[in-house]
Design a protein around this motif. Structure first.
Motif, PDB file in Angstrom:
ATOM      1  N   GLY A  96      43.777  41.555  33.919  1.00  0.00           N
ATOM      2  CA  GLY A  96      44.130  42.617  34.799  1.00  0.00           C
ATOM      3  C   GLY A  96      44.820  42.037  36.139  1.00  0.00           C
ATOM      4  O   GLY A  96      45.046  40.858  36.113  1.00  0.00           O
ATOM      5  N   THR A  97      44.829  42.834  37.025  1.00  0.00           N
ATOM      6  CA  THR A  97      45.454  42.313  38.330  1.00  0.00           C
ATOM      7  C   THR A  97      44.443  42.408  39.138  1.00  0.00           C
ATOM      8  O   THR A  97      43.271  43.067  39.509  1.00  0.00           O
ATOM      9  N   PRO A  98      44.061  40.815  39.501  1.00  0.00           N
ATOM     10  CA  PRO A  98      42.947  40.699  40.410  1.00  0.00           C
ATOM     11  C   PRO A  98      43.032  41.333  42.022  1.00  0.00           C
ATOM     12  O   PRO A  98      44.212  41.269  42.392  1.00  0.00           O
ATOM     13  N   SER A  99      42.053  41.688  42.555  1.00  0.00           N
ATOM     14  CA  SER A  99      42.280  42.330  44.188  1.00  0.00           C
ATOM     15  C   SER A  99      41.955  41.026  45.040  1.00  0.00           C
ATOM     16  O   SER A  99      41.778  41.367  46.024  1.00  0.00           O
ATOM     17  N   TRP A 100      41.874  39.959  44.346  1.00  0.00           N
ATOM     18  CA  TRP A 100      41.425  38.784  45.195  1.00  0.00           C
ATOM     19  C   TRP A 100      42.133  37.594  44.836  1.00  0.00           C
ATOM     20  O   TRP A 100      42.826  37.600  44.030  1.00  0.00           O
ATOM     21  N   ASP A 101      42.295  36.536  45.700  1.00  0.00           N
ATOM     22  CA  ASP A 101      43.150  35.219  45.530  1.00  0.00           C
ATOM     23  C   ASP A 101      42.389  34.326  44.251  1.00  0.00           C
ATOM     24  O   ASP A 101      41.324  33.698  44.580  1.00  0.00           O
ATOM     25  N   VAL A 102      42.922  34.475  43.227  1.00  0.00           N
ATOM     26  CA  VAL A 102      42.625  33.569  41.947  1.00  0.00           C
ATOM     27  C   VAL A 102      43.191  32.361  41.879  1.00  0.00           C
ATOM     28  O   VAL A 102      42.936  31.791  40.927  1.00  0.00           O
ATOM     29  N   GLY A 103      44.085  32.095  42.810  1.00  0.00           N
ATOM     30  CA  GLY A 103      44.836  30.516  42.497  1.00  0.00           C
ATOM     31  C   GLY A 103      46.133  30.726  42.047  1.00  0.00           C
ATOM     32  O   GLY A 103      46.111  31.499  40.909  1.00  0.00           O
ATOM     33  N   ARG A 104      47.030  30.086  42.205  1.00  0.00           N
ATOM     34  CA  ARG A 104      48.443  30.174  41.730  1.00  0.00           C
ATOM     35  C   ARG A 104      48.563  29.694  40.228  1.00  0.00           C
ATOM     36  O   ARG A 104      49.502  30.213  39.512  1.00  0.00           O
ATOM     37  N   ARG A 105      47.524  28.862  39.793  1.00  0.00           N
ATOM     38  CA  ARG A 105      47.583  28.546  38.330  1.00  0.00           C
ATOM     39  C   ARG A 105      47.007  29.268  37.333  1.00  0.00           C
ATOM     40  O   ARG A 105      47.277  29.429  36.175  1.00  0.00           O
ATOM     41  N   THR A 106      46.382  30.337  37.820  1.00  0.00           N
ATOM     42  CA  THR A 106      45.761  31.380  36.889  1.00  0.00           C
ATOM     43  C   THR A 106      46.577  32.375  36.296  1.00  0.00           C
ATOM     44  O   THR A 106      47.657  32.872  36.928  1.00  0.00           O
ATOM     45  N   LEU A 107      46.407  32.348  35.101  1.00  0.00           N
ATOM     46  CA  LEU A 107      47.194  33.387  34.455  1.00  0.00           C
ATOM     47  C   LEU A 107      46.644  34.681  34.562  1.00  0.00           C
ATOM     48  O   LEU A 107      45.323  34.994  34.169  1.00  0.00           O
ATOM     49  N   THR A 108      47.366  35.806  35.100  1.00  0.00           N
ATOM     50  CA  THR A 108      46.763  37.114  35.102  1.00  0.00           C
ATOM     51  C   THR A 108      47.666  38.062  34.652  1.00  0.00           C
ATOM     52  O   THR A 108      48.908  37.938  34.333  1.00  0.00           O
ATOM     53  N   GLY A 109      47.084  39.390  34.409  1.00  0.00           N
ATOM     54  CA  GLY A 109      47.999  40.422  34.041  1.00  0.00           C
ATOM     55  C   GLY A 109      47.482  41.304  33.148  1.00  0.00           C
ATOM     56  O   GLY A 109      46.235  40.954  32.458  1.00  0.00           O
ATOM     57  N   PRO A 110      48.091  42.137  32.480  1.00  0.00           N
ATOM     58  CA  PRO A 110      47.655  43.008  31.369  1.00  0.00           C
ATOM     59  C   PRO A 110      47.253  42.251  30.059  1.00  0.00           C
ATOM     60  O   PRO A 110      47.875  41.011  29.805  1.00  0.00           O
ATOM     61  N   PRO A 111      46.405  42.639  29.056  1.00  0.00           N
ATOM     62  CA  PRO A 111      46.040  41.731  27.935  1.00  0.00           C
ATOM     63  C   PRO A 111      47.178  41.347  27.089  1.00  0.00           C
ATOM     64  O   PRO A 111      47.115  40.564  26.760  1.00  0.00           O
ATOM     65  N   ASP A 112      48.349  42.342  26.906  1.00  0.00           N
ATOM     66  CA  ASP A 112      49.253  42.146  26.135  1.00  0.00           C
ATOM     67  C   ASP A 112      50.156  40.632  26.665  1.00  0.00           C
ATOM     68  O   ASP A 112      50.782  39.993  25.918  1.00  0.00           O
TER      69      ASP A 112
END
Length: 307
Positions: A247-263
């Motif tokens: 999903g879309t985090p509402s906090w800073d998860v770090g630039r290396r973190t893969l984020t986004g919708p499941p697909d």
């Protein structure tokens, strides 16, 4: 390309500053139970626990001194789960006599109805070896022989036999035997020696944080080494993914973190399977236990089906 299986290194039980989240410092057994039960329900292939006996003061600021014993931890969680496998990632088996290690892990496998995966590694903390009377400089050679001794001691024979340079035993019975006829043995590490050890002696390989662009070369080397040695048995190739957030985090998860919708996450992670990886170890950015278990459930339900 086959579907990727997925596992998780448990939080709380090891708290190196390289990966521990702040909330883990005040967490305990109830948090481990919640995460293990979530993994069991959400389709995770394994839960994993690390191994260090004692951390020297010089390394404590970075590594912390929080390292739960893997056998005790996995046995505790085995009783609270039904299907998820139990991985030592990794046990520094060269620190202990192989008959002692075999007694502990054979019992764990029997108690868990055959869910053990024994991950092994050479270790890297000199003082840990020295205080236990083990030669740090020869830890690779010690591990090689220990793996051979463990193959015998975790086999089907009640009276296992091994004759080597460091360990020599026969006529000594150990029961219970493991529930599995062959306990899977995965070799951890990404050094040339570790890769060769995995190729020649392992049922699986657990790389130590290799970036994506390095994995194809390592996997090709594993294949060549096994082919040259005439080893036809399959090898389970693993990878540790980038940190994830579904999903879309509402906090800073770090630039290396893969984020986004499941697909989108699934599309990115499928690249591991395309390069020859069979199982991925995932880690989620989270601010508390609830966020972690929510992420695990979302991953299992929404990302994993597309892997």
């Amino acid at each position: 390309m086959t579907a990727l299986s997925y596992g998780i290194q448990l939080p709380v039980q090891s708290q190196s500053t390289m990966y521990a989240e702040p909330w883990e410092a005040a967490a305990g057994p109830e948090d481990l139970l919640a995460v293990a039960r979530t993994a069991d329900r959400a389709g995770f292939d394994y839960i994993a626990s690390c191994d260090h006996v004692a951390i020297p003061r010089r390394l404590a600021p970075a590594m912390s001194t929080v390292w739960y014993d893997p056998v005790a931890t996995l046995a505790f969680l085995a009783a609270a789960t039904e299907r998820v496998r139990l991985l030592s990632h990794v046990a520094i088996v060269g620190l202990r006599h192989p008959l002692l290690t075999a007694k502990q892990y054979a019992t764990l496998d029997r108690l868990s109805a055959g869910r053990l995966i024994l991950g092994v590694g050479a270790g890297h903390v000199r003082e840990e070896f020295e205080v236990l009377g083990v030669d740090f400089e020869r830890r690779g050679a010690v591990l090689d022989e220990t793996v051979d001794a463990l193959r015998a001691a975790l086999g089907t024979e009640e009276f296992p036999e091994h004759h080597g340079k460091r360990y020599d035993f026969e006529g000594l019975g150990q029961r219970p035997r493991p529930a599995q006829d062959r306990v899977p043995l995965w070799v951890g590490g990404s050094s040339p020696a570790a890769v060769r050890r995995a190729a020649f002696k392992g049922d699986g390989w657990l790389p130590q944080g290799d970036p994506r662009d390095r994995l194809p070369e390592q996997i090709a080397l594993l294949g060549r080494l096994r082919a040259e040695a005439g080893i036809e048995d399959p090898l389970t190739v693993g990878a540790i993914t980038e940190p994830l957030y579904v999903g879309t985090p509402s906090w800073d998860v770090g630039r290396r973190t893969l984020t986004g919708p499941p697909d989108r996450l699934a599309e990115s992670l499928r690249a591991y399977g395309a390069m020859g990886v069979h199982q991925i170890q995932v880690r989620f950015r989270c601010r508390d236990r609830g966020e972690l278990t929510d992420q695990m459930v979302a991953f299992g339900a929404e990302v994993a089906p597309d892997l």
